[in-house]
Write a protein that holds these residues in place. Structure first.
Motif, PDB file in Angstrom:
ATOM      1  N   LYS A   7     -43.504 -49.110  -2.395  1.00 57.50           N
ATOM      2  CA  LYS A   7     -44.782 -48.965  -3.070  1.00 57.50           C
ATOM      3  C   LYS A   7     -45.504 -50.299  -2.985  1.00 57.50           C
ATOM      4  N   ILE A   8     -46.764 -50.269  -2.581  1.00 55.66           N
ATOM      5  CA  ILE A   8     -47.613 -51.457  -2.632  1.00 55.66           C
ATOM      6  C   ILE A   8     -48.426 -51.325  -3.913  1.00 55.66           C
ATOM      7  N   GLY A  33     -52.361 -36.937  -8.139  1.00 54.97           N
ATOM      8  CA  GLY A  33     -51.336 -36.193  -8.854  1.00 54.97           C
ATOM      9  C   GLY A  33     -49.908 -36.564  -8.503  1.00 54.97           C
ATOM     10  N   TYR A  34     -49.716 -37.649  -7.772  1.00 56.50           N
ATOM     11  CA  TYR A  34     -48.382 -38.130  -7.421  1.00 56.50           C
ATOM     12  C   TYR A  34     -48.482 -39.597  -7.058  1.00 56.50           C
ATOM     13  N   ILE A  35     -47.329 -40.295  -7.095  1.00 53.97           N
ATOM     14  CA  ILE A  35     -47.292 -41.703  -6.714  1.00 53.97           C
ATOM     15  C   ILE A  35     -47.011 -41.782  -5.215  1.00 53.97           C
ATOM     16  N   THR A  69     -35.235 -34.786  -7.448  1.00 53.40           N
ATOM     17  CA  THR A  69     -36.073 -33.731  -6.873  1.00 53.40           C
ATOM     18  C   THR A  69     -37.570 -33.943  -7.115  1.00 53.40           C
ATOM     19  N   ASP A  70     -37.936 -34.969  -7.898  1.00 53.36           N
ATOM     20  CA  ASP A  70     -39.356 -35.281  -8.081  1.00 53.36           C
ATOM     21  C   ASP A  70     -39.959 -35.936  -6.842  1.00 53.36           C
ATOM     22  N   HIS A  84     -43.759 -38.807  -1.691  1.00 51.74           N
ATOM     23  CA  HIS A  84     -44.654 -38.675  -2.847  1.00 51.74           C
ATOM     24  C   HIS A  84     -43.800 -38.367  -4.072  1.00 51.74           C
ATOM     25  N   LEU A  85     -43.994 -39.113  -5.136  1.00 51.11           N
ATOM     26  CA  LEU A  85     -43.230 -38.910  -6.360  1.00 51.11           C
ATOM     27  C   LEU A  85     -44.085 -38.180  -7.381  1.00 51.11           C
TER      28      LEU A  85
END
Length: 115
Positions: A7-8, A33-35, A69-70, A84-85
């Motif tokens: 992640k930046i 809607g996700y990281i 599983t996220d 994508h988390l």
């Protein structure tokens, strides 16, 4: 899939994550809607495309397996699968966070082991 994802993040946002014990995402993450994460192979292009010229950034290495599983692998740029988390990033999954400075050429300088 790679065991480590990246992640930046702006250092100010990461300081807030340290304070509260979890990373809830950057504005773009909230909007989508996700990281967003990248693999080692994708990180340089992500930095050039989405963080060009930005200073005060950190590169955060995350144990992908710790996200369960996220974590979803979904097509993005050119059909490549990106991690994508769907949820918050627990700091227990973070392996390290290092500065991501700009080099003399204006590009971000990544840690040696990612070259």
């Amino acid at each position: 899939m790679p065991p480590v994802i990246y992640k930046i993040a702006p250092s100010g946002l990461w300081a807030e994550a340290d304070r509260i014990g979890r990373f809830t995402g950057a504005p773009v993450d909230h909007a989508d809607g996700y990281i967003h994460f990248s693999t080692a192979e994708q990180a340089r292009e992500t930095a050039a495309k989405h963080f060009a010229g930005q200073q005060e950034l950190l590169l955060v290495a995350v144990d992908a397996a710790a996200l369960g599983t996220d974590l979803k692998w979904e097509p993005s740029r050119g059909g490549a699968l990106f991690p994508h988390l769907y949820g918050e990033l627990p700091l227990s999954a973070v392996m390290w966070a290092k500065p991501l400075p700009l080099g003399p050429d204006g590009l971000h300088v990544f840690p040696e082991h990612m070259r």
